[in-house]
Enzyme design. Structure first.
Site, PDB file in Angstrom:
ATOM      1  N   SER A  88       0.839  -1.186   0.000  1.00  0.00           N
ATOM      2  CA  SER A  88       0.000   0.000   0.000  1.00  0.00           C
ATOM      3  C   SER A  88       0.886   1.252   0.000  1.00  0.00           C
ATOM      4  O   SER A  88       1.697   1.418  -0.899  1.00  0.00           O
ATOM      5  CB  SER A  88      -0.971  -0.031   1.180  1.00  0.00           C
ATOM      6  OG  SER A  88      -1.966   0.949   1.048  1.00  0.00           O
ATOM      7  N   ASP A 254      -9.233  -5.641  -5.128  1.00  0.00           N
ATOM      8  CA  ASP A 254      -8.781  -4.359  -4.576  1.00  0.00           C
ATOM      9  C   ASP A 254      -9.472  -3.210  -5.309  1.00  0.00           C
ATOM     10  O   ASP A 254      -9.272  -3.011  -6.503  1.00  0.00           O
ATOM     11  CB  ASP A 254      -7.264  -4.246  -4.729  1.00  0.00           C
ATOM     12  CG  ASP A 254      -6.662  -3.078  -3.960  1.00  0.00           C
ATOM     13  OD1 ASP A 254      -7.387  -2.123  -3.641  1.00  0.00           O
ATOM     14  OD2 ASP A 254      -5.446  -3.120  -3.677  1.00  0.00           O
ATOM     15  N   HIS A 287      -8.481  -4.607  -0.766  1.00  0.00           N
ATOM     16  CA  HIS A 287      -7.131  -4.082  -0.585  1.00  0.00           C
ATOM     17  C   HIS A 287      -6.429  -4.712   0.614  1.00  0.00           C
ATOM     18  O   HIS A 287      -5.233  -5.004   0.556  1.00  0.00           O
ATOM     19  CB  HIS A 287      -7.201  -2.561  -0.417  1.00  0.00           C
ATOM     20  CG  HIS A 287      -5.869  -1.898  -0.244  1.00  0.00           C
ATOM     21  ND1 HIS A 287      -4.928  -1.859  -1.247  1.00  0.00           N
ATOM     22  CD2 HIS A 287      -5.298  -1.261   0.829  1.00  0.00           C
ATOM     23  CE1 HIS A 287      -3.848  -1.220  -0.814  1.00  0.00           C
ATOM     24  NE2 HIS A 287      -4.046  -0.862   0.432  1.00  0.00           N
TER      25      HIS A 287
END
Length: 307
Positions: A88, A254, A287
């Site tokens: 991320s 995601d 995610h």
């Protein structure tokens, strides 16, 4: 878990003796982010004049944060890293390391991160930031001496709830909660709530107990700045500078950083483990899958570190 951090970190299944990132073999450096609120200098830190930086804290980019990490590496005497690993926002750091300091990165793992922050992502982030700023207790960022110890917790909690919707997938939320009630009181009248509402509230309120609102804004703005091709003749030219053997991994569900961004990175980096395509993990967790599907992530990290 330890003093000041009551629960274990996300990475416990990946880092440790015998784990994918094997601390019997590797020395692991995990620097806190510049602009954060748990170690490195951030808006809540005391400035030279004896007061918190607060609204005076400077705007930071992902590139600024990596520059600080490079200075840390210099101080530690580390000329090059066996691997730089991040997911991320940490994946933004990893790709920035590989592009900006190619001679210092032998391997890179870029997990669920994009080559740029898109307009859609900036738009979602802007609503979260405004949610914090409109809280009356935010006071333009000058809330540290408010006296009540509260600060803009309601705005920060709501921003976190909004963010959480991007971290998880519709499939997971629908299958996990369906239309269940939080209690025996119906949500179709006054007083009752759906279970998913309570779930979001819990995580929003939990977040406010460990995070600072000004840091939240600083870090979200840093994510908005992310464009690995800025001042480098575009994304593809920038990715072409990478010399590290690279693992690029994404999650098929995601919706924060969709898989097309990871494929773009894989196509542009000269030496990936899997050719021109990113590794795609199938997960219902959206995610957050890169934090939850640890067995699958670990298998791919082992491949990278053994390369």
């Amino acid at each position: 878990a330890g003093p000041g951090h009551p629960t274990a970190g996300w990475w416990s299944d990946l880092v440790g003796p015998g784990a994918a990132i094997d601390t019997d073999r590797f020395f692991v450096v995990a620097p806190n982010m510049l602009g954060g609120c748990q170690g490195s200098t951030g808006p809540a830190s005391i400035a030279p004049d004896g007061y918190e930086w607060a609204s005076r804290f400077p705007y930071l980019t992902i590139r600024d944060q990596v520059a600080a990490q490079a200075l840390l590496a210099d101080r530690l005497g580390i000329g090059s890293w066996h691997a730089v690993v991040g997911g991320s926002m940490g994946g933004m750091h990893a790709i920035e390391w590989a592009v900006g300091h190619p001679d210092r990165v032998e391997r890179a793992a870029i997990l669920s991160a994009p080559p740029i922050t898109t307009a859609d992502q900036i738009a979602l982030n802007s609503v979260q930031m405004d949610t914090v700023r409109v809280d009356p207790r935010f006071a333009g960022g000058e809330y540290y001496d408010a006296g009540d110890g509260d600060g803009p917790h309601r705005g920060l909690a709501l921003a976190r709830r909004m963010a959480l919707l991007n971290y998880r997938s519709p499939t997971e939320l629908n299958s996990r909660f369906q239309r269940s009630w939080q209690s025996g009181v119906s949500p179709l009248g006054r007083g009752g709530r759906f279970a998913v509402e309570s779930y979001l509230d819990f995580h929003g309120n939990k977040f406010t107990r460990r995070f600072d609102a000004n840091s939240y804004l600083t870090l979200v703005e840093a994510m908005n700045s992310h464009d690995v091709g800025r001042d480098r003749d575009g994304v593809e030219d920038a990715l072409g500078r990478v010399t590290a053997t690279t693992l690029v991994l994404g999650i098929d569900s995601d919706r924060l950083f969709p898989i097309d961004g990871q494929h773009r990175i894989a196509r542009g980096v000269p030496r990936t483990l899997d050719g021109d395509s990113a590794v795609v993990l199938s997960s219902d967790f959206g995610h957050d899958g890169f934090l939850i599907e640890t067995a699958a992530v670990a298998a791919h990290l082992r491949r990278l570190l053994a390369s």
